[in-house]
Design an enzyme around this catalytic site. Structure first.
Site, mmCIF file in Angstrom:
data_model
loop_
_atom_site.group_PDB
_atom_site.id
_atom_site.type_symbol
_atom_site.label_atom_id
_atom_site.label_comp_id
_atom_site.label_asym_id
_atom_site.label_seq_id
_atom_site.Cartn_x
_atom_site.Cartn_y
_atom_site.Cartn_z
ATOM 1 N N HIS A 121 0.801 -1.222 0.000
ATOM 2 C CA HIS A 121 0.000 0.000 0.000
ATOM 3 C C HIS A 121 0.831 1.267 0.000
ATOM 4 O O HIS A 121 0.439 2.275 -0.569
ATOM 5 C CB HIS A 121 -1.016 -0.034 1.132
ATOM 6 C CG HIS A 121 -2.170 -0.895 0.756
ATOM 7 N ND1 HIS A 121 -2.220 -2.222 1.080
ATOM 8 C CD2 HIS A 121 -3.247 -0.635 -0.010
ATOM 9 C CE1 HIS A 121 -3.304 -2.739 0.544
ATOM 10 N NE2 HIS A 121 -3.947 -1.813 -0.118
ATOM 11 N N ARG A 145 -14.863 3.630 -0.990
ATOM 12 C CA ARG A 145 -14.867 2.219 -0.611
ATOM 13 C C ARG A 145 -15.004 2.101 0.905
ATOM 14 O O ARG A 145 -14.378 2.869 1.642
ATOM 15 C CB ARG A 145 -13.568 1.553 -1.070
ATOM 16 C CG ARG A 145 -13.540 0.063 -0.766
ATOM 17 C CD ARG A 145 -12.340 -0.616 -1.362
ATOM 18 N NE ARG A 145 -11.108 -0.214 -0.713
ATOM 19 C CZ ARG A 145 -9.908 -0.628 -1.094
ATOM 20 N NH1 ARG A 145 -9.795 -1.425 -2.142
ATOM 21 N NH2 ARG A 145 -8.828 -0.235 -0.468
ATOM 22 N N GLU A 166 -12.112 -9.085 -6.455
ATOM 23 C CA GLU A 166 -10.678 -9.226 -6.163
ATOM 24 C C GLU A 166 -10.368 -10.536 -5.447
ATOM 25 O O GLU A 166 -9.222 -10.820 -5.126
ATOM 26 C CB GLU A 166 -10.177 -8.025 -5.344
ATOM 27 C CG GLU A 166 -10.960 -7.739 -4.089
ATOM 28 C CD GLU A 166 -10.453 -6.503 -3.339
ATOM 29 O OE1 GLU A 166 -9.335 -6.045 -3.610
ATOM 30 O OE2 GLU A 166 -11.187 -6.013 -2.466
ATOM 31 N N ASN A 226 -4.860 -5.926 -7.816
ATOM 32 C CA ASN A 226 -3.770 -6.218 -6.872
ATOM 33 C C ASN A 226 -4.083 -7.480 -6.075
ATOM 34 O O ASN A 226 -3.293 -8.418 -6.017
ATOM 35 C CB ASN A 226 -3.559 -5.049 -5.897
ATOM 36 C CG ASN A 226 -3.404 -3.735 -6.620
ATOM 37 O OD1 ASN A 226 -2.949 -3.708 -7.751
ATOM 38 N ND2 ASN A 226 -3.800 -2.636 -5.990
ATOM 39 N N ASP A 227 -5.256 -7.479 -5.455
ATOM 40 C CA ASP A 227 -5.600 -8.668 -4.672
ATOM 41 C C ASP A 227 -5.962 -9.840 -5.568
ATOM 42 O O ASP A 227 -5.630 -10.987 -5.248
ATOM 43 C CB ASP A 227 -6.744 -8.350 -3.698
ATOM 44 C CG ASP A 227 -6.205 -7.679 -2.450
ATOM 45 O OD1 ASP A 227 -5.216 -8.185 -1.894
ATOM 46 O OD2 ASP A 227 -6.745 -6.632 -2.051
ATOM 47 N N ARG A 272 1.385 -10.096 -2.012
ATOM 48 C CA ARG A 272 1.676 -8.845 -2.705
ATOM 49 C C ARG A 272 2.714 -7.997 -1.994
ATOM 50 O O ARG A 272 3.226 -7.025 -2.533
ATOM 51 C CB ARG A 272 0.379 -8.033 -2.906
ATOM 52 C CG ARG A 272 -0.300 -7.662 -1.614
ATOM 53 C CD ARG A 272 -1.690 -7.089 -1.823
ATOM 54 N NE ARG A 272 -1.685 -5.673 -2.124
ATOM 55 C CZ ARG A 272 -2.783 -4.946 -2.267
ATOM 56 N NH1 ARG A 272 -3.971 -5.519 -2.157
ATOM 57 N NH2 ARG A 272 -2.714 -3.666 -2.522
ATOM 58 N N CYS A 295 -9.719 -0.965 -10.940
ATOM 59 C CA CYS A 295 -9.109 0.049 -10.078
ATOM 60 C C CYS A 295 -7.800 -0.415 -9.453
ATOM 61 O O CYS A 295 -7.211 0.278 -8.642
ATOM 62 C CB CYS A 295 -10.079 0.502 -8.992
ATOM 63 S SG CYS A 295 -10.513 -0.804 -7.845
HETATM 64 C C1 PEP Z 1 -6.839 -4.096 -5.345
HETATM 65 O O1 PEP Z 1 -6.753 -5.039 -4.566
HETATM 66 O O2 PEP Z 1 -6.521 -4.166 -6.552
HETATM 67 C C2 PEP Z 1 -7.333 -2.785 -4.882
HETATM 68 C C3 PEP Z 1 -7.592 -1.816 -5.726
HETATM 69 O O3 PEP Z 1 -7.462 -2.600 -3.556
HETATM 70 P P1 PEP Z 1 -6.254 -2.428 -2.524
HETATM 71 O O4 PEP Z 1 -4.998 -2.283 -3.334
HETATM 72 O O5 PEP Z 1 -6.550 -1.239 -1.703
HETATM 73 O O6 PEP Z 1 -6.298 -3.704 -1.753
HETATM 74 MG MG MG Z 2 -7.781 -4.987 -2.673
#
Ligand code: PEP
Ligand code: MG
Length: 762
Positions: free
Chosen positions: A369, A512, A611, A634-635, A645, A682
């Site tokens: 993050h 969110r 995700e 990402n997830d 990650r 996203c």
């Molecule tokens: C993701 O998981 O791609 C996402 C946008 O949420 P975050 O990165 O905040 O987990």
């Molecule tokens: Mg996520």
């Protein structure tokens, strides 16, 4: 071979305490010859120069003076063969082997029994460890022993390479070892600045060295150190007194013994001497404590060895006092690079962001993050730099290349001049892209895409607005929660959300709901789990705590009254039940507010994040319950490929361009299309010029990304036809490897002269 475990422990301990890599190598060869039934022991180190030469850097048993004189290439001789094969080799008569190379006068002809094991770290051959003797073949246990030792040695060598020790040792031998370290790309861009080292809490090992000058500064540091010692001593005496009622006398005596250790002149004197030599008190103390603790832990007597822990414990206590008394604020240079063992998202809140050039962190990866936040702020980041010598970096010039993941520490003039050219080129490209701000994201054949930004800090709202985004596609509400000391009240939250909704009035804003857990902790809501990413995270926490969820949704709805641009997004949806439960709570929040205000309120648009892999297979059912879905790449990538990650050790495996991830996303898009549900992306892939080509090729029309990526993405969109992107996608979806997909898209960018959008340093 020796009684394995004991010898191994002893050697590892000594290697740990060795003052430098040469001593560490010598300790190993000496111990093996002394304690194991071995006549010759040698360590060859890979110079990583043009031919990957292996240099003999430590030896016992061969003729004196031979160290640094024998150099072999990969594949040359038995040692080169071990390195090339990257596996252990055992021979009963090495002299008869076709690869044997005799070194005149070395004296090894009487010791034909040979075993060599490679020293490997992260798939790189760092060197070879060799043992030889006259008779008696080596067996499996011997091999296991030596292999274990080689893994320990690999750590020491890696550390020596990254701290520059190895280069110093090899001066004149190899010009290619330098302070260029590799991590993983965190956020794109290339910049330079003076290092400011950040450390969290009172952990001795990560206190950075910091130079102090002048008598006044030295006396101040000594004063603060002595105050800390006195106050810890007093606290220990008080503790001993206070415990007298409840603990036996011997146990209370422990506290007094601790206090006496602080009275011993050497701890205090050694530290003061180090301060006088120009280091600030916390680092001087760190070195003294480490030195004293090492002396104890090297002792064979178990009781005395244990005292090392007492010294370290004392070390922490005194450090804590010093840190809490440090009133002086860090002075930030005009242009600085934030460096540390671990950098937290919350660190951004206390920094002069306009002076921050880049972040460089030993831990974490491109999808951590903190890297995502850096990206949002347009700040290059290099993550997961193993063995980053951060304690010695304060004030040094650092160049960070957020494309390749390279870090240059105090580069030499010629290299620095080259790097400056790249930085200028990078700035020129960024500048030339600014003219795209008011131009639409439209392909050459007229296909329109909506571009949104991801946000989470008040400080990234302005860059977001300036980027010409059409709204906020993802506002991570956990960030305002993380930078506070307790849960924000409904009113506090409502104010924050109102600012965001107002800044983007007339445009959609996707807020969110709280997505904490995993790598996003809240200090005031501690969660201890063995597997946090598979545990209590995101919607799971907020559904278990309807109080938190309802408060947040109420704050969002109240903030949106009169603006009507609120979209609520639910993170980590893994089952239909979760969606049903969340919907009930959102309805309840809305009904409550309607009742309180006595007026009708429009129900916000509600969406689900896709995700978690289970959501792929229920995409159509999910779409029937929500107004939109948003893919969190990402997830989704983390869970599909089973790659943490946040873990630098597997960062190279993390790729959202992995064919399985692309195929999964294609299924999501097709499912959502069948239900006529809008689908956007996203995750970080949406801001990657290569990713954008894949996403558009599969039919995505809405992307949300870090503000810093928007112009680059727009440039890509405006340089191709949609028809081309669909054709490309049909080709890459048959490929079997993420790297092949990447190479394919890089070629397409290069054909249009857009290669500069994805690389700086080389
Ligand atoms: C993701 O998981 O791609 C996402 C946008 O949420 P975050 O990165 O905040 O987990
Ligand atoms: Mg996520």
């Amino acid at each position: 071979m020796p009684s394995l475990i004991h010898t191994l422990q002893k050697i590892v301990k000594q290697v740990d305490q060795a003052p430098d890599i040469q001593h560490a190598l010598d300790i190993i060869v000496e111990n093996l010859v002394d304690t194991a039934n071995i006549d010759i022991c040698s360590i060859f180190i890979n110079l990583h120069d043009d031919r990957e030469n292996l240099l003999l850097m430590a030896n016992r048993g061969l003729q004196a003076g031979i160290v640094n004189k024998i150099k072999l290439q990969m594949g040359e001789g038995l040692v080169g063969m071990v390195a090339e094969k990257a596996e252990p080799v055992r021979l009963e008569d090495a002299l008869q082997h076709k690869n044997f190379v005799h070194f005149e006068g070395s004296g090894e002809e009487n010791f034909p029994v040979f075993m060599g094991v490679p020293i490997i770290s992260q798939r790189k051959i760092l060197g070879v460890l060799v043992v030889q003797r006259g008779r008696q073949a080596f067996d499996n246990d011997d091999e296991a022993f030596l292999t274990t030792l080689a893994t320990q040695l690999a750590n020491a060598i890696m550390h020596a390479q990254s701290s520059g020790q190895m280069a110093e040792l090899l001066k004149g031998e190899s010009a290619s070892l330098s302070n260029i370290l590799s991590g993983v790309a965190g956020a794109p861009g290339m910049t330079m600045g003076r290092a400011v080292v950040i450390s969290h809490g009172a952990a001795l090992h990560n206190v950075p060295d910091r130079k102090i000058k002048g008598n006044d500064a030295i006396e101040n540091e000594i004063g603060s150190f002595k105050n800390a010692i006195e106050s810890v001593k007093q606290a220990l005496h008080d503790q001993a007194e206070g415990m007298k009622q409840s603990l036996p006398e011997e146990e209370c005596a422990l506290f007094t013994a601790y206090a006496q250790m602080l009275d011993s002149g050497s701890l205090v004197d050694d530290t003061c001497q180090r301060i006088r030599q120009g280091n600030w008190a916390p680092a001087a103390w760190r070195k003294t404590v480490e030195e004293h603790a090492d002396v104890f832990s090297a002792m064979d007597d178990e009781y005395l060895a244990e005292r090392a822990n007492d010294i370290r414990d004392l070390g922490r206590r005194v450090l804590q006092r010093m840190m809490s008394e440090q009133t002086e604020q860090t002075v930030f240079p005009d242009k600085f690079v934030l460096v540390g063992e671990e950098i937290m998202a919350t660190d951004f809140a206390s920094l002069p962001l306009h002076n921050l050039q880049a972040i460089v962190s030993e831990h974490g990866s491109g999808s951590s993050h903190v890297a995502i936040l850096a990206h949002a702020l347009g700040i290059p980041a290099v993550m997961g730099v193993t063995n980053l010598p951060y304690t010695q970096m304060e004030g040094l010039l650092v160049v960070a290349d957020g494309y390749s993941g390279k870090v240059y520490i105090d580069p030499k003039r010629a290299l620095l001049n080259d790097l400056k050219l790249y930085i200028r080129e990078e700035a020129r490209i960024a500048d030339s892209l600014k003219e795209l701000k008011n131009k639409p994201a439209i392909t050459l054949d007229g296909y329109r895409v909506s571009l949104f930004v991801n946000s989470g800090l008040m400080s990234d709202l302005t860059p977001s607005l300036r980027s010409g985004a059409e709204g906020i596609g993802l506002y991570r509400t956990e960030i305002p929660f993380q930078i506070r000391e307790s849960f924000p009240s409904e009113d506090d939250q409502s104010r924050i959300y109102r600012d965001v909704l107002e800044t983007f009035a007339g445009m959609p804003v996707v807020l969110r709901t709280l997505d904490v857990g995993g790598d996003k902790p809240l200090d005031y809501f501690p969660i201890k789990e063995a597997n946090p990413f598979l545990g209590w995270r995101g919607i799971r926490i907020t559904l278990d705590h309807p109080d938190i969820f309802i408060t947040q949704v109420r704050a969002m709805i109240r903030a949106s009254i009169g603006l009507e641009n609120l979209h609520i997004l639910l993170p980590m949806i893994s089952s239909i039940q979760e969606l049903d439960d969340a919907m009930i709570l959102i309805h309840r929040a809305k009904d409550e507010i309607e009742e309180e205000l006595g007026e009708h309120i429009r129900f916000p648009q509600v969406g689900a994040m896709i995700e978690v892999p289970s959501a792929i297979y229920q995409i159509e059912e999910i779409c029937q319950l929500v107004d939109f879905v948003s893919i969190g790449t990402n997830d989704l990538t983390q869970y599909l490929i089973a790659v943490d990650r946040n873990n630098e050790a597997v960062a190279e495996l993390f790729s959202s361009l992995h064919p399985s991830v692309l195929r999964a996303m294609e299924q999501i898009v097709q499912g959502a299309n069948r239900q006529n549900t809008p689908v956007s992306v996203c995750g970080e892939l949406a801001g990657d010029p290569l990713g954008v080509m894949a996403l558009m090729g599969m039919g995505i029309e809405s992307l949300s990304m870090s503000a810093g990526s928007l112009f680059r993405v727009k440039k890509v969109i405006r340089s191709f036809t949609h028809h081309e992107m669909v054709e490309y996608f049909n080709e890459i979806i048959t490929l079997s490897d993420a790297q092949d997909v990447k190479d394919f898209y890089i070629e397409r960018l290069d054909e249009k002269g857009l290669g500069g959008l994805i690389r700086a340093g080389q």
